[in-house]
Design an enzyme around this catalytic site. Structure first.
Site, PDB file in Angstrom:
ATOM      1  N   PRO A  28       0.833  -1.213   0.000  1.00 54.18           N
ATOM      2  CA  PRO A  28       0.000   0.000   0.000  1.00 54.18           C
ATOM      3  C   PRO A  28       0.868   1.263   0.000  1.00 54.18           C
ATOM      4  O   PRO A  28       1.354   1.690   1.031  1.00 54.18           O
ATOM      5  CB  PRO A  28      -0.804  -0.135   1.298  1.00 54.18           C
ATOM      6  CG  PRO A  28       0.056  -0.976   2.191  1.00 54.18           C
ATOM      7  CD  PRO A  28       0.828  -1.898   1.313  1.00 54.18           C
ATOM      8  N   ASP A  36       5.658   2.636   2.286  1.00 56.32           N
ATOM      9  CA  ASP A  36       4.839   1.461   2.551  1.00 56.32           C
ATOM     10  C   ASP A  36       4.023   1.771   3.805  1.00 56.32           C
ATOM     11  O   ASP A  36       4.568   1.860   4.908  1.00 56.32           O
ATOM     12  CB  ASP A  36       5.733   0.240   2.769  1.00 56.32           C
ATOM     13  CG  ASP A  36       4.940  -1.037   3.033  1.00 56.32           C
ATOM     14  OD1 ASP A  36       3.726  -0.948   3.292  1.00 56.32           O
ATOM     15  OD2 ASP A  36       5.554  -2.120   3.002  1.00 56.32           O
ATOM     16  N   HIS A  37       2.702   1.921   3.644  1.00 52.87           N
ATOM     17  CA  HIS A  37       1.854   2.375   4.747  1.00 52.87           C
ATOM     18  C   HIS A  37       1.787   1.350   5.883  1.00 52.87           C
ATOM     19  O   HIS A  37       1.370   1.675   6.999  1.00 52.87           O
ATOM     20  CB  HIS A  37       0.440   2.667   4.231  1.00 52.87           C
ATOM     21  CG  HIS A  37      -0.216   3.813   4.931  1.00 52.87           C
ATOM     22  ND1 HIS A  37      -0.028   4.082   6.278  1.00 52.87           N
ATOM     23  CD2 HIS A  37      -1.061   4.778   4.469  1.00 52.87           C
ATOM     24  CE1 HIS A  37      -0.734   5.143   6.619  1.00 52.87           C
ATOM     25  NE2 HIS A  37      -1.369   5.590   5.540  1.00 52.87           N
ATOM     26  N   ARG A  38       2.198   0.116   5.622  1.00 48.13           N
ATOM     27  CA  ARG A  38       2.205  -0.890   6.684  1.00 48.13           C
ATOM     28  C   ARG A  38       3.331  -0.643   7.678  1.00 48.13           C
ATOM     29  O   ARG A  38       3.297  -1.131   8.805  1.00 48.13           O
ATOM     30  CB  ARG A  38       2.358  -2.293   6.081  1.00 48.13           C
ATOM     31  CG  ARG A  38       1.222  -2.695   5.156  1.00 48.13           C
ATOM     32  CD  ARG A  38       1.549  -3.980   4.428  1.00 48.13           C
ATOM     33  NE  ARG A  38       2.749  -3.858   3.598  1.00 48.13           N
ATOM     34  CZ  ARG A  38       3.262  -4.861   2.874  1.00 48.13           C
ATOM     35  NH1 ARG A  38       2.662  -6.050   2.880  1.00 48.13           N
ATOM     36  NH2 ARG A  38       4.345  -4.671   2.152  1.00 48.13           N
ATOM     37  N   VAL A  39       4.337   0.115   7.242  1.00 48.37           N
ATOM     38  CA  VAL A  39       5.524   0.371   8.068  1.00 48.37           C
ATOM     39  C   VAL A  39       5.608   1.837   8.488  1.00 48.37           C
ATOM     40  O   VAL A  39       5.964   2.161   9.616  1.00 48.37           O
ATOM     41  CB  VAL A  39       6.812  -0.021   7.301  1.00 48.37           C
ATOM     42  CG1 VAL A  39       8.056   0.223   8.155  1.00 48.37           C
ATOM     43  CG2 VAL A  39       6.758  -1.470   6.848  1.00 48.37           C
TER      44      VAL A  39
END
Length: 449
Positions: A245, A421-424
């Site tokens: 994402p 990376d929106h997860r990180v």
């Protein structure tokens, strides 16, 4: 002395293409000397000999594709020869074990005593099913053959199982092929020769059945097949932009102080053009130092957790003839501006001249991609998994700006994009990193300490 195998030259490589041999069979080679050029999924690279010796055998011709780990050559000593089984690998299928020798040689001797008509009726000993039939029904030998049909004719042709399989694949009527093997036996070579010959009597498979060469549509100039490198780039980008994402942040940097610092170094007798510190070197150093200040961005997503790295392994995007490589400066947080500058130039040069080692372009905790030198004002790059972000550096442009005295003056501006990376990385964390990056670039003296 070693049997040389196809090396794994990248983390995603499963096979390689032997583009060119730089040495020929019988040549002396020294450790570190270029032995061959190998195309990986990322680049065509020069491959060095692992040790001194004689190139005793070459198993893969130029243009051949080989799986990682398969043998491609043998380097021996002065009087050392390649193992016999390696020197003629194609003969392995013809050589049988000890027990097979007695099974094959004895029938051959007996068959010499038999009448010609009996030998014609006997089926090839290589076909196990026919052997069983003959063993179970010996009386069948004396029976008169049934009238020949097309299928019966094909079945009676003396041919090896391999030849029959190849004939079926190539659409060759095996009954029309003249055999050159023992007692007129049709071999694989005979079938392939017949397939190429215009005199083959049986109709060939329609060209449409085989995979035809792609046709060029109206308006198209040409269709160019993807190289191994372009294929893996396409695969990696889909793996990145789809599952990862992305979100994007960007800032405009006041590049005036950078330009001034650059001019001061130049006027101070910095040295040759090859040794000079460039604006991009300042950006690389600032990107590393900002990651030290905001360490949470130096991370990657890993299933049910994320990995935060102890070292800043800086990836540098380098455009090469057929794609992109990202050589890595390891533990860049421990290196000075000058050291980063020298390493970046060396890695870029060797990437373009195909002289990189695999470990030099694998890994990296984040990447900097600079297209400013190509005239691009701003852009957003795609993250290279599993990295958490990538920086996109644009061209320094002159533009009208308002100074601290509210006067309109000519200023220098540089746009930097950050793909995350929106997860990180959340928006606030990315903004914190870019704030630190701006501070360092607008105060370049901080990068010299």
């Amino acid at each position: 002395m070693p049997e040389i195998q196809m090396p794994k030259l990248s983390d995603t490589m499963t096979e390689g293409t032997l583009v060119a041999w730089k040495k020929k069979k019988g040549d002396k080679v020294s450790a570190g000397e270029v032995l061959a050029e190998i195309e990986t999924d990322k680049a065509t690279m020069e491959w060095e000999a692992p040790e001194d010796g004689i190139l005793s055998e070459i198993y893969v011709e130029e243009g051949g594709k080989v799986n990682v780990g398969d043998k491609i050559a043998f380097i021996g000593g002065e009087d050392e020869e390649a193992p016999k089984e390696d020197k003629a690998p194609a003969k392995k299928e013809e050589k049988k074990p000890e027990e097979a020798k007695t099974e094959e040689k004895e029938p051959e001797k007996k068959e010499e005593k038999k009448k010609p008509e009996e030998r014609e009726e006997k089926e090839p000993t290589a076909e196990k099913e026919e052997e069983k039939k003959v063993d179970k029904k010996p009386e069948a030998k004396t029976e008169k053959p049934a009238p020949r049909t097309d299928e019966g004719e094909k079945a009676r042709v003396k041919a090896s199982p391999v030849a029959r399989r190849i004939a079926a694949e190539l659409g060759v009527d095996i009954s029309s092929v003249n055999g050159t093997g023992p007692e007129g036996r049709v071999t694989e070579t005979d079938v392939r020769a017949a397939a190429k010959s215009k005199t083959a009597s049986a109709p060939q498979k329609p060209a449409a059945v085989a995979k035809p060469a792609p046709t060029v549509k109206a308006g198209e100039g040409a269709r160019i097949q993807l190289s191994g490198m372009r294929k893996i780039i396409a695969q990696r980008l889909v793996e990145s932009l789809g599952p990862v994402p992305h979100f994007y942040l960007n800032i405009d940097i006041d590049a005036g102080p950078l330009m001034e610092a650059r001019e001061e170094l130049k006027s101070g007798g910095e040295g040759t053009d090859a040794a000079k510190i460039t604006v991009n070197d300042f950006v690389l150093k600032a990107a590393v130092q900002a990651a030290v200040k905001v360490p949470r961005v130096n991370a990657s997503f890993d299933g049910d957790a994320f990995v935060q790295y102890a070292d800043v392994d800086l990836g540098i995007a380098v455009a090469i003839e057929d794609g992109l490589l990202t050589p890595v400066i390891r533990a860049a947080q421990n290196k000075s501006l000058r050291e980063i500058s020298e390493l970046a130039k060396d890695l870029a040069h060797r990437a373009r001249s195909k002289r990189m080692k695999p470990e030099e372009f694998q890994g990296g905790t984040f990447t900097v991609s600079n297209l400013g030198g190509m005239g691009i004002d701003s852009f957003f790059a795609i993250i290279n998994p599993p990295q958490g972000f990538i920086l996109s550096v644009g061209l320094i442009t002159k533009t009208a700006v308002i100074d601290e005295s509210d006067q309109i003056v000519v200023g220098h501006r540089m746009n930097i994009g950050m793909s995350c990376d929106h997860r990180v990385i959340d928006g606030a964390l990315g903004a914190e990193y870019l704030k630190e990056l701006r501070h360092l670039l607008e105060n370049p003296a901080l990068l010299l300490v």
